[in-house]
Design a protein around this motif. Structure first.
Motif, PDB file in Angstrom:
ATOM      1  N   MET A 113       1.417  -1.657   0.158  1.00  8.10           N
ATOM      2  CA  MET A 113      -0.348   0.078  -0.346  1.00  8.10           C
ATOM      3  C   MET A 113       1.049   1.321   0.119  1.00  8.10           C
ATOM      4  SD  MET A 113      -2.421  -1.633   2.685  1.00  8.10           S
ATOM      5  CE  MET A 113      -0.742  -2.863   2.604  1.00  8.10           C
ATOM      6  N   ILE A 114       0.323   2.375  -1.289  1.00  9.41           N
ATOM      7  CA  ILE A 114       0.955   3.225  -1.219  1.00  9.41           C
ATOM      8  C   ILE A 114       0.562   4.640  -1.006  1.00  9.41           C
ATOM      9  CG2 ILE A 114       2.820   4.142  -2.338  1.00  9.41           C
ATOM     10  CD1 ILE A 114       3.149   1.770  -4.341  1.00  9.41           C
ATOM     11  N   PRO A 115       0.872   5.472  -0.422  1.00  7.04           N
ATOM     12  CA  PRO A 115      -0.159   6.804   0.210  1.00  7.04           C
ATOM     13  C   PRO A 115       0.321   7.668  -1.869  1.00  7.04           C
ATOM     14  CG  PRO A 115       1.641   7.151   1.323  1.00  7.04           C
ATOM     15  CD  PRO A 115       1.985   5.229   0.497  1.00  7.04           C
ATOM     16  N   VAL A 116      -0.768   7.912  -2.364  1.00  5.94           N
ATOM     17  CA  VAL A 116      -0.421   8.872  -3.860  1.00  5.94           C
ATOM     18  C   VAL A 116      -1.824   9.546  -3.108  1.00  5.94           C
ATOM     19  CG1 VAL A 116       0.693   7.135  -5.067  1.00  5.94           C
ATOM     20  CG2 VAL A 116      -2.432   7.830  -4.503  1.00  5.94           C
ATOM     21  N   THR A 166      -5.946  12.134  -1.466  1.00  7.23           N
ATOM     22  CA  THR A 166      -5.068  11.738  -1.219  1.00  7.23           C
ATOM     23  C   THR A 166      -5.556  10.330  -1.194  1.00  7.23           C
ATOM     24  OG1 THR A 166      -5.476  12.060   0.865  1.00  7.23           O
ATOM     25  CG2 THR A 166      -3.170  13.000   0.026  1.00  7.23           C
ATOM     26  N   ALA A 167      -4.968   9.288  -1.792  1.00  7.89           N
ATOM     27  CA  ALA A 167      -5.452   7.741  -1.379  1.00  7.89           C
ATOM     28  C   ALA A 167      -4.260   6.503  -1.692  1.00  7.89           C
ATOM     29  CB  ALA A 167      -6.162   7.430  -2.748  1.00  7.89           C
ATOM     30  N   PHE A 168      -5.369   5.740  -1.240  1.00  6.28           N
ATOM     31  CA  PHE A 168      -4.137   4.404  -0.993  1.00  6.28           C
ATOM     32  C   PHE A 168      -3.857   3.718  -2.486  1.00  6.28           C
ATOM     33  CE2 PHE A 168      -6.012   3.757   3.566  1.00  6.28           C
ATOM     34  CZ  PHE A 168      -4.841   4.124   3.773  1.00  6.28           C
ATOM     35  N   LEU A 169      -2.912   3.552  -2.866  1.00  7.67           N
ATOM     36  CA  LEU A 169      -2.765   2.395  -3.837  1.00  7.67           C
ATOM     37  C   LEU A 169      -2.352   0.974  -3.793  1.00  7.67           C
ATOM     38  CD1 LEU A 169      -1.995   1.598  -6.821  1.00  7.67           C
ATOM     39  CD2 LEU A 169      -0.433   2.975  -7.240  1.00  7.67           C
ATOM     40  N   GLY A 208      -8.468   8.567   0.577  1.00 14.40           N
ATOM     41  CA  GLY A 208      -8.084   8.803   2.353  1.00 14.40           C
ATOM     42  C   GLY A 208     -10.198   9.220   2.732  1.00 14.40           C
ATOM     43  N   VAL A 262     -11.701   5.600   3.391  1.00 14.52           N
ATOM     44  CA  VAL A 262     -11.035   4.343   3.174  1.00 14.52           C
ATOM     45  C   VAL A 262     -10.208   4.643   3.728  1.00 14.52           C
ATOM     46  CG1 VAL A 262     -10.363   2.324   2.501  1.00 14.52           C
ATOM     47  CG2 VAL A 262     -12.232   3.632   1.481  1.00 14.52           C
TER      48      VAL A 262
END
Lengths: 266, 266
Positions: free
Chosen positions: B179-182, B199-202, B224, B227
Motif C-alpha cells: 500500500m502506497i499513499p498517493v 489523497t488515496a491508498f494505492l 483517503g 477509506v
DNA sequence: CAGTGGTCTAGACCACACC
DNA sequence: GTGTGGTCTAGACCACTGT
C-alpha cells in the motif's frame, strides 16, 4: 472466569499470577512437568494452557530451554526500531533516532478519550528518524502524566517500548492502529526537508496493556516515497509492516518477490 | 517432504490429496476417527495434522459437523466485497459493484514479472465500487489469458475471488499486498467524481494459489477521506483491513473504541 | 439419537540447549 | 550428561450438530 475446560482454567490462573507479578518479566516459569504436578494434570493439558498464553504474547516458549514471561512486546510496534533496524541491516542502511522535544502537562480532549480518562494531563515525546542521514519519519508519542519520567529518561536510538516497559513494569500486549493517506502538513514537511507537497501515511496507534488499559499513544508521519506498507496473508497467518522503499519509486514491486523481507514475520 | 514428525507427514499427504483433487472443494474429509485408522495413528496426532492444514487455510473444521476443504479463501482478499458488505450492513450503507470494462490480450512487462512468466498475455477487469450511490473505489484486476473467460462471465456485485475459484478450480491460499499513499491520478479522480486533488491508498496485490503460483493481480485506488486502514495486533494474532470512514474526517478515531469493527477478524 | 470434533489422561520417548 | 520442551499413544469422556 473458571470455565469448564481445564486448560483454560490453568491459563487463567497463570495469567493472573503473571499480572500480579509473581513471575517477573524475563523470568522462567516452572517446567511443563512441574506445572503438571502443581495443577495435578497431564503434560498435554498443561501445554494447552501454555499455548493459550503464548498465543496472546504473554509468554515465550523455547524448546530445550524453558518458558519465559515475554519481554516488552516490541513486535506489537509496527513502527518499531527493532523491525526497522533489522530491515536496515539487511539493506545496509543506517537508521538513527533523534529526539526533537519533550512536553509536559499537555491538556487535550482527544487524548482523554483515547486513554479512557475523564481528566488528566499528558506528556509527549517527538522524534525524528533518519535513514542514511536523511530525516524520514516524524513520530510523536504520548503517555499519561504519571509516566512522564519515561520520556525524560529516553535516549536517542533506544526502544521506547522497551524503556516504558522496564520503567513501569507494564506489559504491552495489544496494539491498534489506523493509517490514513495524507499530504504532509507544512510544518512536518519542513522538518523532514521536503520542499514540494508529499504524500504520506498518517499512523495513529494505541498500545494496550495486559490489564486492557491504553498506556501509549503514537502519531507518525511516514512519507510515501520512502515508506510503504506491505502485508501478507497465508491462511490464518496474517502480517503487515512498514518497509523502506529504497528506490523511492512507487513502481518498485520487489517486495512481492523478495520473500526474505518476510522471513521474520511468519 | 516427509519429515520425521508423524503429524507433518500426515499433513503433507492430505495436502497432496487435496491438491490432486481427491477431495473437491466444500467436500467433507473422513472423520478424525477414520483418518486415525487410515493412517494408523492416534486421534491427537491426526488432529495435529488437521491443525496444520487449517492454519494454512486449506481446510475448515467445524465442531460437531466435520472437516471440509476450504471454499475459495475470500478472507485473503483485504478488499473483499464480503468484508465490505458486512461492514456496510453494520453501518447501514449500501454498496454496489459496477463493471467499467474488460480488456483482453494485454501485453505488459511488469505483469509478466509479477506472474513469473517469460511470455504471455493478460486480461483485465475494471470495476467501480459505489457506496450509497457515490463512486468510491476504483479497482482493476488482471489474470493470465487462459483464464480470461472468468472476466467475461463476471457479473456486477459478484465476488471475483469466488467466481475465479469456481471456474478454474484453483484455490487461493495466499495474498501479498503493498500500500502506497498517493494523490489520486487525474483520470481516476474524474471517474470517482473528485474535483480537487485527493489523497488515496494505492493498493497492489497478488493472489497466490495452493501451488504457489501467482494467479491474480489487483490494483485499487482507495481515496483517503472514505477509506482508512485499521490494524490490530494481539499477541500472535494480527489482522488488518480497510474500513469505511463515514464521517470523512481524518480525526475520527472511533475505530479504536468500536471493538465491534473487529469482531469478525479475531 | 448417532456422528462429529474437542478435551484429557498417564505415561513413553524424541529433539534440543547447555554445561 | 541433565533438564528443557515437543511428539505420540490408545484409549475415555465431553460438547456440539443434525435427524
Amino acid at each position: 472466569m473458571s470455565k469448564k475446560l481445564r486448560y483454560l482454567e490453568i491459563a487463567d490462573v497463570l495469567k493472573k499470577k503473571i499480572k500480579q507479578g509473581e513471575f517477573p518479566q524475563g523470568q522462567a516459569l516452572p517446567s511443563q512437568k512441574e506445572l503438571s504436578e502443581i495443577f495435578n494434570t497431564s503434560v498435554m493439558t498443561t501445554r494447552g494452557a501454555l499455548a493459550e498464553l503464548e498465543q496472546e504474547g504473554i509468554i515465550t516458549v523455547i524448546h530445550g530451554v524453558g518458558t519465559f514471561v515475554s519481554s516488552p512486546a516490541i513486535h506489537n510496534d509496527t513502527l518499531s526500531l527493532q523491525g526497522f533496524q533489522n530491515e536496515m541491516d539487511r539493506q545496509k542502511m543506517s537508521i538513527t533516532n533523534e529526539v526533537i522535544g519533550v512536553k509536559h502537562e499537555i491538556e487535550q480532549r482527544e487524548l482523554l478519550d483515547l486513554f479512557g480518562k475523564r481528566s488528566g494531563r499528558f506528556s509527549s515525546l517527538s522524534r525524528l528518524r533518519t535513514i542514511d542521514g536523511k530525516p524520514v519519519i516524524y513520530q510523536c508519542s504520548y503517555v499519561e502524566k504519571q509516566y512522564s519520567s519515561v520520556f525524560d529518561e529516553y535516549q536517542a536510538d533506544q526502544s521506547l517500548y522497551q524503556l516504558f516497559s522496564q520503567k513501569t513494569g507494564i506489559m504491552v500486549t495489544q496494539g491498534r492502529e489506523i493509517m490514513i493517506p495524507v499530504i504532509l502538513p507544512d510544518d512536518i514537511a519542513k522538518t523532514l526537508g521536503f520542499d514540494e507537497p508529499c504524500t504520506a501515511f498518517l499512523s495513529k496507534r494505541v498500545s494496550i496493556s495486559l490489564e486492557e488499559k491504553v498506556v501509549l499513544y503514537d502519531e507518525a508521519y511516514l512519507p510515501g516515497p520512502y515508506v510503504i506498507m506491505a502485508s501478507r496473508k497465508h491462511g490464518k497467518n496474517n502480517s503487515f509492516k512498514y518497509i523502506i522503499n529504497q528506490t523511492g519509486t512507487i513502481d518498485s514491486l520487489d517486495s512481492f518477490n523478495d520473500s526474505d523481507l518476510w522471513e521474520d514475520l511468519i
